[in-house]
Design a protein around this motif. Structure first.
Motif, PDB file in Angstrom:
ATOM      1  N   HIS A  51       0.835  -1.205   0.000  1.00  0.00           N
ATOM      2  CA  HIS A  51       0.000   0.000   0.000  1.00  0.00           C
ATOM      3  C   HIS A  51       0.871   1.256   0.000  1.00  0.00           C
ATOM      4  O   HIS A  51       0.559   2.239  -0.689  1.00  0.00           O
ATOM      5  N   LEU A  52       1.944   1.232   0.770  1.00  0.00           N
ATOM      6  CA  LEU A  52       2.861   2.368   0.791  1.00  0.00           C
ATOM      7  C   LEU A  52       3.485   2.573  -0.584  1.00  0.00           C
ATOM      8  O   LEU A  52       3.556   3.708  -1.087  1.00  0.00           O
ATOM      9  N   GLN A  53       3.932   1.497  -1.203  1.00  0.00           N
ATOM     10  CA  GLN A  53       4.518   1.602  -2.536  1.00  0.00           C
ATOM     11  C   GLN A  53       3.514   2.192  -3.528  1.00  0.00           C
ATOM     12  O   GLN A  53       3.867   3.042  -4.357  1.00  0.00           O
ATOM     13  N   GLY A  54       2.265   1.746  -3.432  1.00  0.00           N
ATOM     14  CA  GLY A  54       1.232   2.262  -4.323  1.00  0.00           C
ATOM     15  C   GLY A  54       0.979   3.743  -4.117  1.00  0.00           C
ATOM     16  O   GLY A  54       0.792   4.496  -5.083  1.00  0.00           O
ATOM     17  N   ALA A  55       0.970   4.172  -2.854  1.00  0.00           N
ATOM     18  CA  ALA A  55       0.750   5.588  -2.562  1.00  0.00           C
ATOM     19  C   ALA A  55       1.882   6.439  -3.128  1.00  0.00           C
ATOM     20  O   ALA A  55       1.648   7.497  -3.728  1.00  0.00           O
ATOM     21  N   ASN A  95      13.581   3.083   3.280  1.00  0.00           N
ATOM     22  CA  ASN A  95      14.141   2.978   1.930  1.00  0.00           C
ATOM     23  C   ASN A  95      13.056   3.151   0.875  1.00  0.00           C
ATOM     24  O   ASN A  95      13.297   3.720  -0.197  1.00  0.00           O
ATOM     25  N   THR A  96      11.864   2.666   1.176  1.00  0.00           N
ATOM     26  CA  THR A  96      10.743   2.838   0.253  1.00  0.00           C
ATOM     27  C   THR A  96      10.357   4.310   0.156  1.00  0.00           C
ATOM     28  O   THR A  96      10.084   4.825  -0.939  1.00  0.00           O
ATOM     29  N   PHE A  97      10.346   5.004   1.280  1.00  0.00           N
ATOM     30  CA  PHE A  97      10.018   6.432   1.270  1.00  0.00           C
ATOM     31  C   PHE A  97      11.024   7.240   0.450  1.00  0.00           C
ATOM     32  O   PHE A  97      10.691   8.310  -0.065  1.00  0.00           O
ATOM     33  N   GLN A  98      12.244   6.747   0.322  1.00  0.00           N
ATOM     34  CA  GLN A  98      13.253   7.482  -0.440  1.00  0.00           C
ATOM     35  C   GLN A  98      12.897   7.595  -1.918  1.00  0.00           C
ATOM     36  O   GLN A  98      13.440   8.442  -2.630  1.00  0.00           O
ATOM     37  N   ARG A  99      11.988   6.763  -2.392  1.00  0.00           N
ATOM     38  CA  ARG A  99      11.554   6.843  -3.788  1.00  0.00           C
ATOM     39  C   ARG A  99      10.640   8.046  -4.024  1.00  0.00           C
ATOM     40  O   ARG A  99      10.406   8.435  -5.166  1.00  0.00           O
ATOM     41  N   LEU A 100      10.114   8.601  -2.951  1.00  0.00           N
ATOM     42  CA  LEU A 100       9.209   9.738  -3.068  1.00  0.00           C
ATOM     43  C   LEU A 100       9.984  10.982  -3.487  1.00  0.00           C
ATOM     44  O   LEU A 100      11.076  11.242  -2.982  1.00  0.00           O
ATOM     45  N   LYS A 101       9.406  11.754  -4.386  1.00  0.00           N
ATOM     46  CA  LYS A 101      10.108  12.904  -4.957  1.00  0.00           C
ATOM     47  C   LYS A 101       9.901  14.195  -4.167  1.00  0.00           C
ATOM     48  O   LYS A 101      10.398  15.249  -4.572  1.00  0.00           O
TER      49      LYS A 101
END
Length: 205
Positions: A51-55, A95-101
């Motif tokens: 769900h986080l990745q999708g958001a 690490n997943t949050f690091q994909r956020l721009k």
């Protein structure tokens, strides 16, 4: 006195001043599905990462991306502590949050303190006070280093304030400290539950 005119409805062509993203209670753990404290709601511990990745994918694809994202706490589940997996789970999610721009502002919930001490959180990537507005404080109102709260302006005339909801709490505090004893005294005075961490009555301290 003349009545103030009512604002008209937004038209389809209206442009928002700005937007921001909000996500809360990710509560990730590398565990099979389970239930909440009362056993009334199913928890999808591993699936929360998807769900986080999708958001994040959604926010990154927005034609008008959010100015920031607010992560409102409980980023990993308290069960991680029982399996000595707190740091590993937190690393995966961060690490997943690091994909956020765009910038992410983190707040701390009870599950953060089930997994980590306040000192740990203060020195972790969950401390985003470096994103605060740099304004002068009156000497008498300067918060202590361990008080996690700040404010920032994502758009002119809009100020967001992040508060330390667990400043006065037995969670994440050294049991031998005076502050822990002070908080425990308050908790026992106002919490009738034999199990002090029980959600019965919705009192959390």
């Amino acid at each position: 006195m003349d009545a103030k005119p009512e604002p008209g409805p937004l038209s389809e062509s209206s442009e928002p001043l700005f937007c921001f993203g909000v996500i809360a209670d990710i509560q990730y753990a590398d565990l099979e599905d389970g239930y909440n404290f009362q056993g009334s709601r199913r928890r999808y511990y591993r699936h929360s990462h998807l769900h986080l990745q999708g958001a994040i994918e959604h926010w990154n694809k927005e034609s008008s991306p959010p100015s920031c994202v607010l992560q409102l706490g409980d980023i990993i589940d308290g069960y991680n502590a029982q399996y000595q997996a707190s740091e590993k789970s937190l690393e995966l999610i961060m690490n997943t949050f690091q994909r956020l721009k765009v910038p992410v502002h983190h707040t701390w919930g009870n599950h953060e303190f089930y997994n980590f001490s306040r000192d740990y959180l203060t020195n972790s990537k969950l401390n985003t006070k470096f994103l605060e507005d740099q304004i002068a404080h009156h000497p008498e109102t300067v918060p202590s280093e361990n008080y996690y709260a700040y404010h920032f302006v994502p758009f002119p005339k809009f100020r967001f304030i992040l508060l330390d909801a667990y400043d006065m709490s037995v969670l994440g505090v050294d049991p031998s400290s005076p502050k822990y004893q002070q908080c425990l005294k308050i908790l026992r005075e106002h919490n009738p539950n034999a199990e002090l961490n029980s959600p019965q009555g919705e009192l959390f301290l």
